[in-house]
Design an enzyme around this catalytic site. Structure first.
Site, short mmCIF file in Angstrom:
data_model
loop_
_atom_site.label_atom_id
_atom_site.label_comp_id
_atom_site.label_asym_id
_atom_site.label_seq_id
_atom_site.Cartn_x
_atom_site.Cartn_y
_atom_site.Cartn_z
N TYR A 136 0.81 -1.94 -0.02
CA TYR A 136 -0.19 -0.20 -0.34
C TYR A 136 0.85 0.94 0.13
CZ TYR A 136 -3.94 2.88 1.17
OH TYR A 136 -5.51 3.95 1.77
N ASP A 231 7.99 2.48 2.57
CA ASP A 231 7.53 3.38 2.55
C ASP A 231 6.72 2.95 4.30
OD1 ASP A 231 4.32 3.87 3.07
OD2 ASP A 231 3.95 3.23 1.40
N LYS A 259 1.42 9.74 8.79
CA LYS A 259 1.02 9.25 10.19
C LYS A 259 1.15 9.90 11.73
CE LYS A 259 -1.11 4.86 7.88
NZ LYS A 259 -2.59 5.03 7.26
C1 LIG Z 1 2.00 2.06 4.00
C2 LIG Z 1 1.14 3.24 3.96
N1 LIG Z 1 1.21 3.96 2.28
C3 LIG Z 1 0.86 5.17 2.51
C4 LIG Z 1 -0.12 5.38 3.20
C5 LIG Z 1 -1.32 7.14 2.34
O1 LIG Z 1 -1.35 7.63 3.88
P1 LIG Z 1 -2.74 8.90 3.69
O2 LIG Z 1 -3.59 7.87 4.19
O3 LIG Z 1 -2.10 9.63 4.48
O4 LIG Z 1 -2.25 9.42 2.22
C6 LIG Z 1 -0.85 4.29 3.93
C7 LIG Z 1 -2.27 4.49 4.72
O5 LIG Z 1 -2.62 4.10 4.93
C8 LIG Z 1 -0.24 3.90 3.88
O6 LIG Z 1 -0.78 2.70 5.06
#
Ligand SMILES: Cc1ncc(COP(=O)(O)O)c(C=O)c1O
Length: 423
Positions: A136, A231, A259
């Site tokens: 993700y 990430d 986050k």
């Molecule tokens: C691993 C990861 N990357 C990126 C994101 C995207 O972040 P945002 O929801 O702040 O756009 C998330 C969101 O849960 C995530 O879990």
């Protein structure tokens, strides 16, 4: 049923597509949160393992975070210019995160991942990105490739996850199975002349990397001159103060954060080696190699104040021991209860986030998660919600603010829900 919540939900259904903000089932309408608990509009209390999808690692409305944010709110909320708190937050990230020599702020994890991939492209002057199936990385066209394919494609062909993505984007993404270093090695070597970067969640959703996997990916990418992006939107300041790179001892070239670093406000970042981050600086790389990046709320001082206060709390001795201890107890207890009940299940995760997958198969990549009984999971989560446990579809986020009482309440809810699950 005529409750405050059902009235508000009626309005939501009229004015919001699907009656939701797109994140969580619309019928749950949260009024407030404090420490490890939240209350809905009817006053129903929950032990909260959703934690705003992760930012609230020190708990809701922590007095120190609230005070820091309020102090800045009284002085103005956004300037579109450098501000001291944003600069201090960047410095705190550089001090904490092994790969971070410089930082660029944005407002969401989606943006951070998009720009990290773009920075890798600018640096290498190549186009393709390798990501992992089930990984993700937010909602950009590139990230929504093989996030959650209903039917598995053939590696390395991407499967788009959303309507509205141009067909051409597929050509620029290469998909690999998580925890399979041999596959990564073969794909990186085959595509290295076109490959701008490899992006990975070092701890993919709730699946830990197998021993040696991240180190192997690090070596393969380094040997082939391909930047590695972690990430760390979820794992940053959560698995350890220095994130997954500290926890697993593998340092990427770039990482993304979100986050926790915004303390519950919209703030995220791209951080990494100065030679790649230089592409955000026209004076260093010149017009042609310059990566244009502007955002109205970037480095927002209220978010930075909340992030700094959150990080100060996490830095205190014992914080991570407490979070990890809570998690270990919960994981072991849930595993034991399901075993006793004779329900095939794997507890997958890492302090401080985990969940159950209802399968008797070991879970080491996205396809293994598909072997889980999704209907049983849905029922279990629904039974838990009735019993005052709020959690995401497939994740328990643990907070520093969860108390022994919260844990005891959770274990009682599990026992009672598992009993009902069996009938
Ligand atoms: C691993 C990861 N990357 C990126 C994101 C995207 O972040 P945002 O929801 O702040 O756009 C998330 C969101 O849960 C995530 O879990």
């Amino acid at each position: 049923m005529d409750t405050i919540e059902s009235n508000v939900f009626e309005t939501a259904k009229r004015v919001l597509p699907g009656g939701t903000f797109g994140n969580f089932p619309g019928e749950v309408i949260i009024r407030e949160g404090k420490a490890g608990r939240v209350w809905d509009e009817n006053g129903k209390e929950y032990v909260d393992y959703l934690l705003g999808s992760g930012p609230m690692l020190v708990g809701h409305a922590h007095p120190e975070v609230t005070e820091a944010a309020q102090a800045q709110i009284a002085k103005g909320t956004t300037f579109f210019a450098n501000n001291r708190l944003g600069i201090e937050l960047a410095e705190a990230i550089v001090d904490a995160v092994p790969c971070a020599e410089q930082v660029r702020f944005v407002s969401s994890g989606t943006e951070a991942d998009l720009y990290a991939m773009r920075a890798a492209r600018a640096f290498t002057r190549r186009d393709k990105i390798l990501k992992f199936e089930g990984g993700y990385h937010g909602m950009s066209d590139y990230s929504l490739m093989s996030l959650a394919p209903k039917r598995s494609g053939n590696f390395p062909m991407p499967v788009p996850d959303s309507a509205g993505i141009p067909k051409s984007v597929r050509e620029d993404m290469i998909i690999a199975p998580f925890n399979d270093a041999e596959a990564v090695d073969a794909l990186v070597r085959e595509h290295k002349d076109d490959l701008a970067g490899v992006i990975v969640e070092p701890f993919q959703r709730i699946i830990p990397p197998e021993p040696g996997f991240l180190a192997a990916v690090r070596k393969i990418t380094a040997d082939n001159g391909v930047p590695l992006i972690f990430d760390e939107v979820v794992t940053g300041f959560r698995l350890a103060y220095g994130g997954a790179q500290e926890y697993y001892g593998v340092v990427p070239d770039l990482c993304t954060l979100g986050k926790v670093i915004g303390g519950g406000f919209p703030l995220a970042a791209i951080a990494g080696k100065a030679e790649i981050m230089a592409h955000f600086d026209k004076s260093k790389v010149g017009d042609e190699n310059y990566l244009v990046q502007i955002g109205t709320l970037s480095g927002n001082p209220v978010a930075a104040a909340a992030g700094l206060a959150t990080m100060a709390i996490l830095k205190r001795p014992g914080a991570y021991e407490r979070i990890h201890g809570t998690e270990r107890e919960l994981m072991a207890t849930l595993g034991g209860l399901l075993r006793e009940a004779g329900i095939p299940a794997q507890i997958s995760g890492e302090p401080p986030l985990f969940d159950v997958v209802f399968t008797d198969q070991k879970v080491r990549d996205y396809r293994d998660t598909l072997s889980g009984d999704a209907e049983l999971m849905r029922r279990f989560n629904a039974l838990l919600r009735e019993r005052g446990i709020l959690k995401g579809e497939s994740k328990y986020y643990i907070s520093l603010a969860h108390t022994d009482e919260d844990i005891a309440f959770t274990i009682d809810a599990w026992k009672s829900a598992i009993k009902e699950l069996k009938v």
